[in-house]
Design a protein around this motif. Sequence first.
Motif, PDB file in Angstrom:
ATOM      1  N   LEU A 256       8.785  -8.989   8.991  1.00 20.60           N
ATOM      2  CA  LEU A 256       8.360  -7.913   8.216  1.00 20.60           C
ATOM      3  C   LEU A 256       7.069  -8.540   7.773  1.00 20.60           C
ATOM      4  CD1 LEU A 256      11.696  -7.301   6.206  1.00 20.60           C
ATOM      5  CD2 LEU A 256      10.616  -6.038   8.157  1.00 20.60           C
ATOM      6  N   ASP A 272       5.995  -2.760   7.118  1.00 23.23           N
ATOM      7  CA  ASP A 272       6.712  -1.950   6.104  1.00 23.23           C
ATOM      8  C   ASP A 272       6.550  -0.597   6.471  1.00 23.23           C
ATOM      9  OD1 ASP A 272       4.026  -1.936   5.078  1.00 23.23           O
ATOM     10  OD2 ASP A 272       4.482  -2.066   3.151  1.00 23.23           O
ATOM     11  N   LEU A 303      12.546  -4.884   2.008  1.00 24.77           N
ATOM     12  CA  LEU A 303      11.164  -4.831   1.951  1.00 24.77           C
ATOM     13  C   LEU A 303      10.577  -5.803   0.891  1.00 24.77           C
ATOM     14  CD1 LEU A 303      10.255  -1.473   3.463  1.00 24.77           C
ATOM     15  CD2 LEU A 303      10.060  -3.536   4.555  1.00 24.77           C
TER      16      LEU A 303
END
Length: 799
Positions: A256, A272, A303
């Motif tokens: 991520l 994201d 996130l």
Amino acid sequence: MPKADRLLGVLPEERFAGELQRSVVETNSRPFVKIADLVEDLAALRRAVVAEAEEFGLGIVAAGTVPIVELDALEVTPDPRYENMLEEYQSLAREQLICGLQVHVEVPDRDQAVRVAQKVSAWTPTLLALSASSPFWLGADSGYASGRTLLWSRWPTTGPPPAVSSAAEYDQLIADLIQTGVITDPGMIYYDLRPSAHLPTLELRVPDACPRIEDVALIAGLFRALVVEALDSPEPLDVRPEIIRAQTWRAARAGLEGELVDPATGRPQPADRVVRSLFERLRPTLEGTGDAELLEVLLDEALHRGSSAARQRAAFAAGGLEDVVDLLVAETRMHTEGQPGARRTHVMAMLEGYDSAADEAIVFDRSARRPYGLVLTALERLGPQGLAEREEQRDHVQRALGMTFHTADDEDRLFPFDLVPRIVAGEDWNALQSGLVQRARALEAFLHDAYGDREIVRDGVIDPELITSSPGLRAEGSLVAPGLIRCTVTGTDLVRNGAGQWFVLEDNLRVPSGLGYAMANRWLAARVMPELVRAVSTPAPRRAIAVLRGALTRESGDVALVTTGPSDSAYYEHRLLAAELGIPLVNPDDLRIDRNGRLHAGDHSIDVLYRRIEEDELWKAVPGLRAAVESGHVVLANAPGNGLGDDKALYHHVPDFIGYYLDEEPILNNVPTYLCRDPEQLEVVLDRLGELVVKPVDGFGGHGVVVGPDATAAELAQVRAELLEDPSQWIAQETVDLSTHPTFAGGRLEPRAVDLRAFVCLGAEPEVVPLALTRVAPAGSRIVNSSRGGGSKDTWLLP
């Protein structure tokens, strides 16, 4: 540590399994509809394995890889298949200390599974990024957020699913691969997506195992939404497998914290942004599955927190590999703290050996499912002795209230009532209410049509014989004026399976009973278990009476309730409802028609007769009643001829009624049903007699029902003969794995099958009665009817 066999020796084999390496334990959740239920089950499984591991001085880590590995200490699980894999694949098998997250989503068939795999494959790298938890391998940082993906990709049958268009083509490909000798069996197909070999599902295999259960929930919810969307969409996202493989590599590298390839554009974007674009794409589907609000929160948290890989690297920077291990152990056991355990000694003892496989209140480790924490706390405080004393108090109160059930043996017995209340969560109850109103409206429209112009037959929606041959068809049904309500009160029997899916089992439109007993259950619970009833906010029984009164007085005028008297099995309910409604309770012999065609009971004029007896008895007992109904001088609630809507064969077509009369999709599902009058369906029923539930089309109260899996050979032979003699009088249904509920019996809590009877009143506006009756089957039975030994519980319908 290669000690999984020690753990597996004390853990239930249906929920825990070994893997290739003896350092790995696999947990298997139950299937669920709700993500929150899945989380509870996974948490209970982790609590169990963590607790047992600690007894052996072991820690548990859920991650794609572990930071510290001694390859020389690894051992393959003793198993001929695994031994063969070690011999054939050498270092691939020796170094297989990696763990994945596998998510199964139900699909209609294997052809659909293969096609859906093509449609969703481009988004699997995004799900991998959300799971990335394996940056370390052999004590060093691999440079990848998911180093497991690199290790995994060395096997010959990994990566994006093959570009095939049918199950037959897929199976032929597998057969060809086995023929090459590169793999030995279909279990070695490790594609990122694959149709399950033994379940009606599509399986996601690309993610790493996740330390945090919240991330498991997020990935499971997003994957289900992708599958649901793909089932409804005509074309797949056209991305070649080679591109998807490259996207997977990018996700494994970045997690991520870097860039992912956006499947919609084929270009790199911040991770994201790609993840949020997937969520927004799926938002309409997630709102349909009820997951949008929860998953949006979980996504925001994921996130904000970053990937597990990033958290591990931060721990390494602070304290080295030992801190990474401490972090993973702590996150894996995050949901195992603060559970009841030894503090609930009474409850744990009463639940010893409890089978929670389909339970609504208890999870795997005998702790409470939401929202049953309050209930288990109360049971713990009382203990078995206190509950036994409350049962004595219950019996005393029941006798004082006259709360009895008249049996076929001409005895009045206390109505069986269990002290443990049932809870229907607000999200369930809201959806059920919408479906119940829809169903009642459709059945009302059908009955008017069936006793009128029969447009549904003329338009070819149903076979005319379904109406003309129905045992519930009555000539008197045509006496009801078109503008009058036929189904003043409907009683719908709902069942829930272990996964949390609700089904309509049958509709009761003649003289639906149970509302009075539901009211009495609440009063009884308030007297016997006041600490529980006072602690929750549920509608009061008086609200149910107000709804019923509004429906009965819709046509205005005086109302009376007619009963056959003390010989009726539900006479207690008749007395209770009449008293609460403030209306006369009358017998058929009390009724007469005056010279003006109006109905009287003694000196009282009656405009609406709330009938709690079969209509044939009324016609015999009250000469002139037919003419009074036809002229509109008296309204029968429920209307004569409504038994047509109770017909089990017509139940099969209620979804068609909803589409035809309301132009809507059914909210509630029927149990899959076979009409034995159809020769092809009869053949299926006869072949699967031991698997199905067989019912007479005009049956009620559980009479004549044969549950195939529970039936004796003699019972199956008898029903087979009756089916062959007159198949039109029978239907068969798939056996629903009924949910169970804790029931206090003999000092213990036992799982008993339950159903729910809910009521709709068609007054000025259709309204669901805010009170429902939970019925409880006897031990070892799936039939909940009182006439077959069933009982009941207080039912909390949460806002």
